[in-house]
Enzyme design. Structure first.
Site, mmCIF file in Angstrom:
data_model
loop_
_atom_site.group_PDB
_atom_site.id
_atom_site.type_symbol
_atom_site.label_atom_id
_atom_site.label_comp_id
_atom_site.label_asym_id
_atom_site.label_seq_id
_atom_site.Cartn_x
_atom_site.Cartn_y
_atom_site.Cartn_z
ATOM 1 N N SER A 75 52.311 79.056 20.758
ATOM 2 C CA SER A 75 51.935 77.678 20.471
ATOM 3 C C SER A 75 50.989 77.628 19.287
ATOM 4 O O SER A 75 50.190 78.560 19.067
ATOM 5 C CB SER A 75 51.224 77.129 21.709
ATOM 6 O OG SER A 75 50.572 75.927 21.423
ATOM 7 N N TYR A 91 44.461 77.625 28.735
ATOM 8 C CA TYR A 91 45.884 77.646 28.357
ATOM 9 C C TYR A 91 46.061 78.405 27.036
ATOM 10 O O TYR A 91 46.881 79.322 26.934
ATOM 11 C CB TYR A 91 46.432 76.213 28.233
ATOM 12 C CG TYR A 91 47.783 76.183 27.552
ATOM 13 C CD1 TYR A 91 48.915 76.661 28.208
ATOM 14 C CD2 TYR A 91 47.920 75.733 26.237
ATOM 15 C CE1 TYR A 91 50.148 76.677 27.567
ATOM 16 C CE2 TYR A 91 49.144 75.746 25.599
ATOM 17 C CZ TYR A 91 50.259 76.216 26.259
ATOM 18 O OH TYR A 91 51.477 76.241 25.627
ATOM 19 N N LYS A 131 47.978 82.148 26.057
ATOM 20 C CA LYS A 131 48.991 82.403 25.008
ATOM 21 C C LYS A 131 48.518 83.516 24.073
ATOM 22 O O LYS A 131 49.290 84.397 23.686
ATOM 23 C CB LYS A 131 49.254 81.120 24.206
ATOM 24 C CG LYS A 131 50.012 80.056 24.973
ATOM 25 C CD LYS A 131 51.459 80.478 25.243
ATOM 26 C CE LYS A 131 52.154 79.567 26.213
ATOM 27 N NZ LYS A 131 53.451 80.064 26.684
HETATM 28 P P1 NAD Z 1 58.051 72.970 30.877
HETATM 29 O O1 NAD Z 1 56.950 72.918 31.874
HETATM 30 O O2 NAD Z 1 58.937 71.788 30.747
HETATM 31 O O3 NAD Z 1 58.963 74.252 31.130
HETATM 32 C C1 NAD Z 1 58.464 75.449 31.676
HETATM 33 C C2 NAD Z 1 59.366 75.825 32.845
HETATM 34 O O4 NAD Z 1 58.899 77.047 33.406
HETATM 35 C C3 NAD Z 1 59.341 74.779 33.957
HETATM 36 O O5 NAD Z 1 60.690 74.428 34.279
HETATM 37 C C4 NAD Z 1 58.660 75.484 35.135
HETATM 38 O O6 NAD Z 1 59.180 75.057 36.371
HETATM 39 C C5 NAD Z 1 58.967 76.938 34.821
HETATM 40 N N1 NAD Z 1 58.010 77.897 35.369
HETATM 41 C C6 NAD Z 1 56.651 77.848 35.314
HETATM 42 N N2 NAD Z 1 56.119 78.936 35.884
HETATM 43 C C7 NAD Z 1 57.157 79.706 36.309
HETATM 44 C C8 NAD Z 1 57.253 80.949 36.976
HETATM 45 N N3 NAD Z 1 56.160 81.621 37.339
HETATM 46 N N4 NAD Z 1 58.481 81.435 37.256
HETATM 47 C C9 NAD Z 1 59.600 80.757 36.902
HETATM 48 N N5 NAD Z 1 59.574 79.565 36.273
HETATM 49 C C10 NAD Z 1 58.361 79.048 35.980
HETATM 50 O O7 NAD Z 1 57.386 73.318 29.460
HETATM 51 P P2 NAD Z 1 58.044 73.340 28.008
HETATM 52 O O8 NAD Z 1 57.461 72.220 27.235
HETATM 53 O O9 NAD Z 1 59.515 73.473 28.098
HETATM 54 O O10 NAD Z 1 57.392 74.663 27.454
HETATM 55 C C11 NAD Z 1 58.073 75.895 27.465
HETATM 56 C C12 NAD Z 1 57.153 76.969 26.913
HETATM 57 O O11 NAD Z 1 56.747 76.607 25.603
HETATM 58 C C13 NAD Z 1 55.879 77.157 27.722
HETATM 59 O O12 NAD Z 1 55.575 78.535 27.757
HETATM 60 C C14 NAD Z 1 54.847 76.402 26.912
HETATM 61 O O13 NAD Z 1 53.553 76.931 27.100
HETATM 62 C C15 NAD Z 1 55.335 76.619 25.503
HETATM 63 N N6 NAD Z 1 54.924 75.566 24.565
HETATM 64 C C16 NAD Z 1 55.165 74.264 24.872
HETATM 65 C C17 NAD Z 1 54.746 73.277 23.989
HETATM 66 C C18 NAD Z 1 54.937 71.814 24.320
HETATM 67 O O14 NAD Z 1 54.185 70.982 23.803
HETATM 68 N N7 NAD Z 1 55.920 71.442 25.129
HETATM 69 C C19 NAD Z 1 54.117 73.622 22.790
HETATM 70 C C20 NAD Z 1 53.915 74.965 22.513
HETATM 71 C C21 NAD Z 1 54.322 75.938 23.407
HETATM 72 C C1 WQD Z 2 48.801 64.610 19.738
HETATM 73 C C2 WQD Z 2 47.875 63.570 19.114
HETATM 74 C C3 WQD Z 2 45.857 63.189 20.359
HETATM 75 C C4 WQD Z 2 47.768 61.374 23.858
HETATM 76 C C5 WQD Z 2 48.986 69.792 22.821
HETATM 77 C C6 WQD Z 2 48.454 71.121 23.240
HETATM 78 C C7 WQD Z 2 49.116 72.222 22.453
HETATM 79 C C8 WQD Z 2 50.647 72.105 22.532
HETATM 80 C C9 WQD Z 2 51.126 70.731 22.224
HETATM 81 C C10 WQD Z 2 51.459 73.561 24.248
HETATM 82 C C11 WQD Z 2 46.404 63.951 19.160
HETATM 83 C C12 WQD Z 2 46.703 61.936 20.323
HETATM 84 C C13 WQD Z 2 47.546 61.964 22.642
HETATM 85 C C14 WQD Z 2 47.303 60.045 24.074
HETATM 86 C C15 WQD Z 2 46.463 60.004 21.823
HETATM 87 N N1 WQD Z 2 51.137 72.404 23.847
HETATM 88 N N2 WQD Z 2 46.907 61.291 21.634
HETATM 89 N N3 WQD Z 2 46.684 59.397 23.030
HETATM 90 O O1 WQD Z 2 46.853 67.883 21.433
HETATM 91 O O2 WQD Z 2 48.284 68.321 19.387
HETATM 92 O O3 WQD Z 2 48.702 69.592 21.433
HETATM 93 O O4 WQD Z 2 50.407 69.781 23.023
HETATM 94 O O5 WQD Z 2 51.322 74.609 23.695
HETATM 95 O O6 WQD Z 2 48.662 73.397 22.994
HETATM 96 O O7 WQD Z 2 47.046 71.146 23.001
HETATM 97 O O8 WQD Z 2 49.295 67.207 21.387
HETATM 98 O O9 WQD Z 2 50.571 65.262 22.148
HETATM 99 O O10 WQD Z 2 48.427 65.859 23.347
HETATM 100 O O11 WQD Z 2 48.320 64.919 21.054
HETATM 101 O O12 WQD Z 2 45.898 59.382 20.926
HETATM 102 O O13 WQD Z 2 47.445 59.476 25.163
HETATM 103 O O14 WQD Z 2 47.977 62.362 19.881
HETATM 104 O O15 WQD Z 2 44.504 62.861 20.258
HETATM 105 O O16 WQD Z 2 45.809 63.491 17.982
HETATM 106 P P1 WQD Z 2 48.155 68.227 20.869
HETATM 107 P P2 WQD Z 2 49.199 65.799 22.084
#
Ligand code: NAD
Ligand code: WQD
Length: 338
Positions: free
Chosen positions: A127, A151, A155
Site C-alpha cells: 500500500s 495497519y 504492511k
Molecule cells: P477486502 O477486505 O475487500 O479483501 C480482503 C479479503 O481477505 C476479504 O475478502 C477477507 O474476507 C479476506 N481475509 C482477511 N483475512 C483473511 C484470512 N486470514 N484468511 C483468508 N481470507 C482472509 O480488501 P481489499 O480492498 O480487496 O484489499 C486487498 C488487499 O489489498 C489487502 O491486503 C489490503 O491491505 C490491500 N490494500 C487495499 C487498499 C484499499 O484501499 N482497498 C489499498 C492498498 C492496499
Molecule cells: C481519501 C481522502 C480523506 C473519507 C486509506 C488508507 C491507505 C489505503 C487507502 C489500504 C482523504 C478524505 C475520506 C471521508 C473525507 N488503504 N475523506 N471524508 O486516507 O488516502 O488511504 O485508504 O492500504 O492505507 O490510509 O484514503 O479514502 O480514507 O481518504 O474527506 O469520509 O478523502 O481525508 O483526504 P486514504 P481515504
C-alpha cells in the site's frame, strides 16, 4: 499433470474479486481462498457470471497451514496473489494484535507453506501507506518508508520480511505492489466494494450518500496546502489495478528476481474534485460539510507510475469519470451491497 494455476488469497474481497475476473478472462486456472471475514460468499458466483468461466473456491484461512498445503498438493499452483488481510486503519489502532496476527502471522504461515511446497512466485498487496507522509510528490518507489499506524506497520513488516526471504533464497520471485487509492467497480455492476460498517474510505462513503444510505459527506480538512484545501490522492480504477496483477504475474513468469512497484495513475485529485465528478456521474447532489482534519491524514499523495510502465508495460487507462460511473452503477444496482 493438472493445469498450472494461480492461488488467490482474499479472492472474494474487493480487489481480489476484480482480479479473479481478469485472471479467468485471460485463461488462468484460478484457485481462490477466503475466510469471508470481510466479504460475501455471493461474490464467487458473480465473478464466474462475468467471466463466463468457473473458478475453484475454498473457504480457508491463510493461517491454516494444513488447508493451504493440501491445496498446493492437489493443484499445480505456480504462483500466488496474496490479497488476504485486514485493511482498516482506524480498526488497526484499536485492535493492533488482530492486524499483526492476520496480516503478519498469516503471511508468515502462507510463505512457510509455499516454501515447503516449492511455490516460488508471489504477488503481494502492499500500500502507498508505507510512504507515511511523503516529502515529495509524485512518490517514487525509493522514497523513504515509515508507518503511522498498526495497519501500515503490518504492511511494512511483510515487505521487509519478503526482502529478507529473497536475500536468503534468491529463487523466490516476488512482486510487491503498492496500491494508491483503489476505487470503482467492474462495469457490469455485478461486483464492487461492499464495506461492512461505516465506510472509512472516501469513494464508498460518497456512493452511500448518493444512494441515500447516509445524509452527508464530512470533508476532512479545509486548510491543506492543495488546490481547494481538501486532501489530494491518487484514485485508481480497480480494473486497472486488477490488470496490474496480470502484468506482474507475467513479469514473474518470464524474469528471475523480485521488484516493488507503485500502482497509481500519477494524477492527484482533491476530495472536492472527487465529489463533483461523482455528482456528475450519478446525477445526485452530495451534501458536504467541511470538518476538522482526520487524525493521521496527509495533505497530498500521488504516485510516480514510471517504474510500473518500464518494468511491466502497465499504465492506468481509466479516468476519474469512469471510476465514478462504474462505482455508481455498482452502488445503484446493489444499494445494500451483496
Ligand atoms: P477486502 O477486505 O475487500 O479483501 C480482503 C479479503 O481477505 C476479504 O475478502 C477477507 O474476507 C479476506 N481475509 C482477511 N483475512 C483473511 C484470512 N486470514 N484468511 C483468508 N481470507 C482472509 O480488501 P481489499 O480492498 O480487496 O484489499 C486487498 C488487499 O489489498 C489487502 O491486503 C489490503 O491491505 C490491500 N490494500 C487495499 C487498499 C484499499 O484501499 N482497498 C489499498 C492498498 C492496499
Ligand atoms: C481519501 C481522502 C480523506 C473519507 C486509506 C488508507 C491507505 C489505503 C487507502 C489500504 C482523504 C478524505 C475520506 C471521508 C473525507 N488503504 N475523506 N471524508 O486516507 O488516502 O488511504 O485508504 O492500504 O492505507 O490510509 O484514503 O479514502 O480514507 O481518504 O474527506 O469520509 O478523502 O481525508 O483526504 P486514504 P481515504
Amino acid at each position: 499433470m493438472t493445469q498450472p494455476s494461480v492461488l488467490v488469497t482474499g479472492a472474494s474481497g474487493y480487489i481480489g474479486s476484480h482480479t479473479c475476473v481478469c485472471l479467468l478472462q485471460n485463461g488462468w486456472h484460478v484457485i481462490g481462498i477466503d475466510n469471508f471475514s470481510n466479504s460475501s460468499p455471493n461474490v464467487i458466483r458473480r465473478i464466474e457470471q462475468i467471466a463466463q468461466r468457473s473458478m475453484s473456491f475454498h473457504l480457508a484461512d491463510i493461517r491454516d497451514s494444513s488447508a493451504i498445503s493440501e491445496l498446493c498438493r492437489q493443484q499445480n499452483i505456480t504462483a500466488v496473489i496474496h490479497f488476504a488481510g485486514l485493511k482498516s486503519v482506524s480498526e488497526s489502532v484499536s485492535k493492533p494484535l488482530d492486524y499483526f496476527d492476520n496480516n503478519v502471522c498469516g503471511s508468515v504461515t502462507l510463505l512457510r507453506v509455499l516454501q515447503q511446497e516449492g511455490v516460488r512466485q508471489l504477488v503481494f498487496s502492499s500500500s502507498a501507506t508505507v510512504y507515511g507522509e511523503p516529502n515529495t510528490v509524485p512518490v517514487t518507489e525509493d522514497a523513504p518508508t515509515s508507518a503511522t499506524n498498526p495497519y501500515g506497520r503490518s504492511k511494512l513488516i511483510v515487505e521487509q520480511m519478503l526482502s529478507d526471504l529473497i536475500q536468503a533464497d534468491p529463487t523466490w520471485r516476488i512482486a510487491t505492489l503498492r496500491y494508491f487509492n483503489p476505487v470503482g467497480a467492474h462495469e457490469s455492476g455485478l461486483i464492487g466494494e461492499d464495506p461492512r460498517d461505516i465506510p472509512n474510505n472516501l469513494m464508498p462513503f460518497i456512493a452511500q450518500v448518493a444512494v441515500g444510505r447516509r445524509h452527508e459527506l464530512r470533508v476532512f480538512g479545509d486548510d491543506y496546502p492543495t488546490i481547494d484545501g481538501s486532501g489530494v490522492r491518487d484514485y485508481i480504477h480497480v480494473m486497472d489495478l486488477a490488470r496490474g496483477h496480470l502484468a506482474a504475474l507475467h513479469r514473474l513468469s518470464t524474469h528471475a528476481g523480485s521488484f516493488t512497484v507503485n500502482l497509481g495513475t500519477g494524477r492527484g485529485i482533491s476530495v472536492l474534485q472527487a465529489v463533483a465528478a461523482f455528482e456528475q456521474a450519478s446525477g445526485h447532489t452530495i451534501p458536504t460539510r467541511r470538518v476538522a482534519r482526520r487524525s493521521g491524514d496527509i495533505a497530498t499523495c500521488y504516485a510516480s507510475p514510471a517504474r510500473a510502465a518500464a518494468l511491466l508495460g502497465w499504465q492506468a487507462e481509466y479516468d476519474l469519470d469512469k471510476m465514478c460511473t462504474d462505482h455508481w452503477r455498482w452502488q445503484r444496482n446493489n444499494p445494500d451491497g451483496y
